[in-house]
Scaffold this active site. Structure first.
Site, mmCIF file in Angstrom:
data_model
loop_
_atom_site.group_PDB
_atom_site.id
_atom_site.type_symbol
_atom_site.label_atom_id
_atom_site.label_comp_id
_atom_site.label_asym_id
_atom_site.label_seq_id
_atom_site.Cartn_x
_atom_site.Cartn_y
_atom_site.Cartn_z
ATOM 1 N N HIS A 22 0.838 -1.194 0.000
ATOM 2 C CA HIS A 22 0.000 0.000 0.000
ATOM 3 C C HIS A 22 0.873 1.244 0.000
ATOM 4 O O HIS A 22 1.784 1.377 0.818
ATOM 5 C CB HIS A 22 -0.916 -0.005 1.229
ATOM 6 C CG HIS A 22 -1.723 1.232 1.364
ATOM 7 N ND1 HIS A 22 -1.754 1.955 2.526
ATOM 8 C CD2 HIS A 22 -2.506 1.885 0.492
ATOM 9 C CE1 HIS A 22 -2.542 3.003 2.360
ATOM 10 N NE2 HIS A 22 -3.004 2.986 1.137
ATOM 11 N N ASP A 64 -4.916 3.898 -4.755
ATOM 12 C CA ASP A 64 -4.997 4.322 -3.357
ATOM 13 C C ASP A 64 -6.173 5.278 -3.166
ATOM 14 O O ASP A 64 -6.306 6.270 -3.885
ATOM 15 C CB ASP A 64 -3.692 5.010 -2.967
ATOM 16 C CG ASP A 64 -3.516 5.144 -1.472
ATOM 17 O OD1 ASP A 64 -4.528 5.186 -0.747
ATOM 18 O OD2 ASP A 64 -2.363 5.199 -1.025
ATOM 19 N N MET A 74 2.794 13.770 -16.327
ATOM 20 C CA MET A 74 3.783 14.824 -16.517
ATOM 21 C C MET A 74 3.153 16.007 -17.259
ATOM 22 O O MET A 74 2.502 15.825 -18.279
ATOM 23 C CB MET A 74 4.968 14.286 -17.336
ATOM 24 C CG MET A 74 6.098 15.270 -17.516
ATOM 25 S SD MET A 74 7.387 14.646 -18.643
ATOM 26 C CE MET A 74 8.018 13.252 -17.719
ATOM 27 N N TYR A 113 10.051 13.312 -12.772
ATOM 28 C CA TYR A 113 11.244 12.456 -12.812
ATOM 29 C C TYR A 113 11.705 12.092 -11.396
ATOM 30 O O TYR A 113 12.063 10.943 -11.125
ATOM 31 C CB TYR A 113 12.399 13.136 -13.555
ATOM 32 C CG TYR A 113 12.247 13.223 -15.051
ATOM 33 C CD1 TYR A 113 11.583 12.241 -15.780
ATOM 34 C CD2 TYR A 113 12.788 14.288 -15.761
ATOM 35 C CE1 TYR A 113 11.458 12.316 -17.152
ATOM 36 C CE2 TYR A 113 12.671 14.377 -17.139
ATOM 37 C CZ TYR A 113 11.999 13.391 -17.830
ATOM 38 O OH TYR A 113 11.893 13.471 -19.196
ATOM 39 N N TYR A 131 4.200 12.643 -23.748
ATOM 40 C CA TYR A 131 3.648 12.759 -22.399
ATOM 41 C C TYR A 131 2.770 11.562 -22.030
ATOM 42 O O TYR A 131 1.837 11.687 -21.255
ATOM 43 C CB TYR A 131 2.893 14.083 -22.216
ATOM 44 C CG TYR A 131 3.795 15.275 -22.392
ATOM 45 C CD1 TYR A 131 4.610 15.698 -21.356
ATOM 46 C CD2 TYR A 131 3.870 15.951 -23.612
ATOM 47 C CE1 TYR A 131 5.467 16.784 -21.518
ATOM 48 C CE2 TYR A 131 4.725 17.024 -23.792
ATOM 49 C CZ TYR A 131 5.526 17.432 -22.742
ATOM 50 O OH TYR A 131 6.367 18.488 -22.903
ATOM 51 N N ASN A 133 3.070 9.215 -19.922
ATOM 52 C CA ASN A 133 3.642 8.707 -18.672
ATOM 53 C C ASN A 133 2.658 8.910 -17.536
ATOM 54 O O ASN A 133 2.036 9.967 -17.435
ATOM 55 C CB ASN A 133 4.931 9.468 -18.321
ATOM 56 C CG ASN A 133 5.904 9.519 -19.470
ATOM 57 O OD1 ASN A 133 6.396 8.491 -19.914
ATOM 58 N ND2 ASN A 133 6.176 10.715 -19.977
#
Length: 142
Positions: A22, A64, A74, A113, A131, A133
């Site tokens: 978790h 979560d 990003m 990053y 982008y 990510n």
């Protein structure tokens, strides 16, 4: 082979997802991301897009629900308000697949990053959209 497990989830990726606890984070990265040099273990998924991997991961891993930002992307350099095509697709997938759908939040490039460097693992995809990510924070299975 296993039933009800997307075949895109390789043994190494399944191991990482199972070993995560978790609050641990996983990065699903595009083809341009410095996945092998940034720090955590990098699992290659060159034949898949980031969206395909995101969908497969969310079928077995909860987001979560105790944090306001379990999914981070990003920001576009020079235009933090822009929403790239890949991010729009990520939000659609999260809305449809995640057990705890959440709004995708964003981080400035270098902050992304830094966060990725502390992740449990990185999945480097063949995603060619810029982008493409996303960082996911693992939730609790009740």
């Amino acid at each position: 082979m296993l039933r009800n497990i997307p075949p895109l989830l390789s043994p190494d990726l399944l191991y990482s997802l199972r070993a995560m606890g978790h609050g641990d984070e996983i990065v699903i990265a595009d083809a341009n991301f410095p996945g092998s040099s940034i720090g955590p273990t990098c699992i290659r998924a060159d034949g898949s897009t980031a969206s395909e991997v995101l969908q497969a991961v969310l079928t077995v891993m909860p987001l979560d629900s105790f944090v306001p930002d379990p999914a981070l992307t990003m920001q576009v350099v020079g235009d933090a308000e822009a929403i790239p095509e890949a991010v729009t697709d990520f939000q659609r997938i999260i809305d449809q697949v995640a057990d705890n759908p959440a709004r995708v939040q964003s981080l400035e490039r270098f902050a992304f990053y830094e966060r990725a460097a502390d992740a449990f693992t990185i999945v480097q995809t063949g995603e060619r959209r810029l982008y493409g990510n996303i960082i996911l924070k693992k939730g609790v299975i009740v």
